[in-house]
Write an enzyme that holds these catalytic residues in place. Sequence first.
Site, PDB file in Angstrom:
ATOM      1  N   ARG A  57       0.835  -1.187   0.000  1.00 57.82           N
ATOM      2  CA  ARG A  57       0.000   0.000   0.000  1.00 57.82           C
ATOM      3  C   ARG A  57       0.879   1.250   0.000  1.00 57.82           C
ATOM      4  O   ARG A  57       1.775   1.378   0.843  1.00 57.82           O
ATOM      5  CB  ARG A  57      -0.892   0.055   1.232  1.00 57.82           C
ATOM      6  N   ASP A  96      -3.527   4.659  -2.095  1.00 56.55           N
ATOM      7  CA  ASP A  96      -4.663   5.256  -1.406  1.00 56.55           C
ATOM      8  C   ASP A  96      -5.212   6.447  -2.186  1.00 56.55           C
ATOM      9  O   ASP A  96      -6.289   6.938  -1.918  1.00 56.55           O
ATOM     10  CB  ASP A  96      -4.235   5.712   0.000  1.00 56.55           C
ATOM     11  N   HIS A 120     -15.634   7.347   5.875  1.00 52.45           N
ATOM     12  CA  HIS A 120     -14.596   6.515   6.486  1.00 52.45           C
ATOM     13  C   HIS A 120     -14.181   7.216   7.775  1.00 52.45           C
ATOM     14  O   HIS A 120     -13.417   8.179   7.751  1.00 52.45           O
ATOM     15  CB  HIS A 120     -13.419   6.377   5.526  1.00 52.45           C
ATOM     16  N   GLY A 165      -8.032   7.043  13.827  1.00 52.44           N
ATOM     17  CA  GLY A 165      -6.968   8.017  13.590  1.00 52.44           C
ATOM     18  C   GLY A 165      -7.419   9.060  12.597  1.00 52.44           C
ATOM     19  O   GLY A 165      -7.885  10.124  12.960  1.00 52.44           O
ATOM     20  N   GLY A 183     -16.917   4.502  12.344  1.00 47.17           N
ATOM     21  CA  GLY A 183     -18.100   4.359  11.498  1.00 47.17           C
ATOM     22  C   GLY A 183     -18.804   3.028  11.685  1.00 47.17           C
ATOM     23  O   GLY A 183     -20.029   2.941  11.623  1.00 47.17           O
ATOM     24  N   GLU A 239      -9.096  -3.296   4.224  1.00 43.78           N
ATOM     25  CA  GLU A 239      -8.103  -2.735   3.323  1.00 43.78           C
ATOM     26  C   GLU A 239      -7.154  -3.796   2.780  1.00 43.78           C
ATOM     27  O   GLU A 239      -6.731  -3.726   1.638  1.00 43.78           O
ATOM     28  CB  GLU A 239      -7.330  -1.604   4.021  1.00 43.78           C
TER      29      GLU A 239
END
Lengths: 366, 401
Positions: free
Chosen positions: B68, B125, B185, B189, B312, B364
């Site tokens: 990622r 991302d 989202h 954090g 969420g 993810e």
Amino acid sequence: MSRLIVLIPEGYFIDYFVYSFTPDAEESERDSSKTGETCRVEWTGKIRFRGAGLTSEELRKLISKYSPVAITVRLLYGGEEFKKTQVYDGDVLEKLKSLAVQSPLHIPPAVRLLRTLERIVPTPEIMLFFETAFFANLPLSERTYAIGGDLPDYYGEGLGDVRRFGYHGIFHGALAGKIRRKGIEARRILSICLEPIPEVAGICDGKPVTVSSGSTPLEGLPGNTTCGEIDPGIIMLLEEKKKWGPETINEMLSRRSGLTALTGKNVTIADVVRGDREFERARDLLEYRLLLSCGAAIGVMGGFDTVAFSGRYIEVAVRLAERIVPKLAGGASEPFLPSLFFMQDSLDKLIAESYCRSRLKAELAY
Amino acid sequence: MPSGEEILGGEVQRIGGRTAESARIVHRGPRGESIRRISVNSYKEAFTEVMKALASESGPSPDIFAHRLVQGGMEFRSNTIIRDDDFESLELVKGLAPIHNPPVVEIIEECRRAYPEIPQAVVLDTAFHSTIPSYAYTYPIPPDVADQLGIRKYGFHGISHQFVTGETAEYLHIPLEELNVVSCHLGSGGASLCAVVGGKSVDNTMGFSPLQGLVMSTRCGDLDPALILKLIAFSGGNYSQVNDLLNKKSGVLGLSGLSSDIRDVISRATKTDDERAQMTLDVYLWRVRKYLGAYLTVVGCPHAIIFTDTIGESVPYVREAVCRNLDFFGVKLDEWKNRNISHYPADISAKDSRVRIIVVKTNEELAIAKNAYERFVSQGRRLSESEKGECLDEQVDCLNS
């Protein structure tokens, strides 16, 4: 018939306007049945000037020529100190001086102007109109920034009140007042002020609940030369890569950004909205940002009833409304037609009206 | 992808050796979860430990490594199989996300050294947001400066937004290319909202960096640029102090002075009459509502609002507060459904809500695997079978798409 002088200091200029008005309670009340307005001011034709750096001598001449009953001065910033229109006196001067650190570009020249005015004899009544006053009581959740709570410890008390304000409070406030007095059914107003730095406010039951500007007018929507909201990380990047100081960055963001940067030309919002192909890119961006700001206001108001326009570029408001209002209404689950309201009046006229109204109120009460 | 099942998984924690506790590896396999203390001082060494742990299990060896990359800048606009000449670009993007990118590049280089035969993919991302139109990604600053420094909105959390959008399309039986949603989202954090039209991202609340937008755990989100400049001037030109303040000491932590976790703040605000906690919560929710209103307007009658990631998915209070009084947009939440979610995805909207409210568990890792597989099929197989020239054409195609 009495006269009023409206002073609007703008940068190096002071705009001054002379109005005549009839603060006749009876006549005005009769008048209000037709227009919804409780008082009428008339701009006395030829005597509207724009002067650069009025000297005390010029001010004295102006006052002796028109012998006004009052002078109103428009101030951009009143901080937490001034939450409404204020009659000027010595205490007010001291309070104003204490705001100089928070608004170093606007308060010191205003203080100088007021000192000059008070030395003129006989001194007419001086009234101060603050652009921020309408927003003094924004909801806590709207006016609070999510930054560390112990700022003064780090940055000194001089930082002042770190909170969100709006900077076209006189337009938004006058507009909300007119809509109410005309008896238009509008609990929730999307108020779009088309000035060099445009501003969107959400007004619920006459009170602002949200506004696009921030602790200064730089945040929010992009303007003729101002950037509006940007990622805070960009400022850090400019320092890191360009080694620019805060002054240089500020100059770029407030004087060389916005629609001017997008078009490469010295343009205004009106030019961009009017222009067809030429400024398409800038216009799309401006309209999109307006859409976002209005959408945010709709979100916190839970809907809207009226879209209202004001400001010096009001001549392009219809065109703008044609393009964005269908999109604003398109967010609704049920088809609906919001009412539209266009306020043509200039800032000086609104101030004159507001002054007369307050005077009238005082007389009626008497 | 043939199957979306996790075969093995895990996590290396506390890499770097400067924390109070030593590093450890959490490994999930068919025999359950195990935690082992290890000594690693770099991401490279951590990767070696991971490969050892994988080797201890019987099973197929990997066909591909997928990484990622939080911020690909202008160099990496879409997910891709890494080619030799991409390594130079990887060096360039390191600085774009100083916390996130350098470790990724370190591991990619180690993979190449240790397993030259296994292809690698970077999944970005920012890739999902490459469809954001120019009027939404442009900052109105002088274009010469913007172009030189690559200043534009990139958007983040794209892997998650894309994944939950896909899940929602499936759940609602709406073809992805017809689906319009606002995806929230809300992580413990970072947090961002994404406006999605026709399955494509059209805006994201994060901007050039992950600092813009919502109030986050320690990040300020939107802030007056003039105020930032004022802070810098008042600090005597101390940029790093201000940077630190805005990134690490602001947001929920800065407002509450209590915790960086909004869940702690909710519990304090609802159980006591702590005004500061209440104010923190109000500011946090208000900002989400503002952006939700903005994106509901931009998307115009979406099929759904999606809630995902830690906050969420698991905090009914936040979903309820955010969706309150949105009848105008046709959004009505069912309080009982909201508080009684038994499986994901869950539809928590009231029967007469025109907009569905869907809670989706984001994944993810799976999303990265799926994206890498897709690139591998369309790009990578050719890589091994064909000449490099042909492969370059393919690369150009996918950059343009």
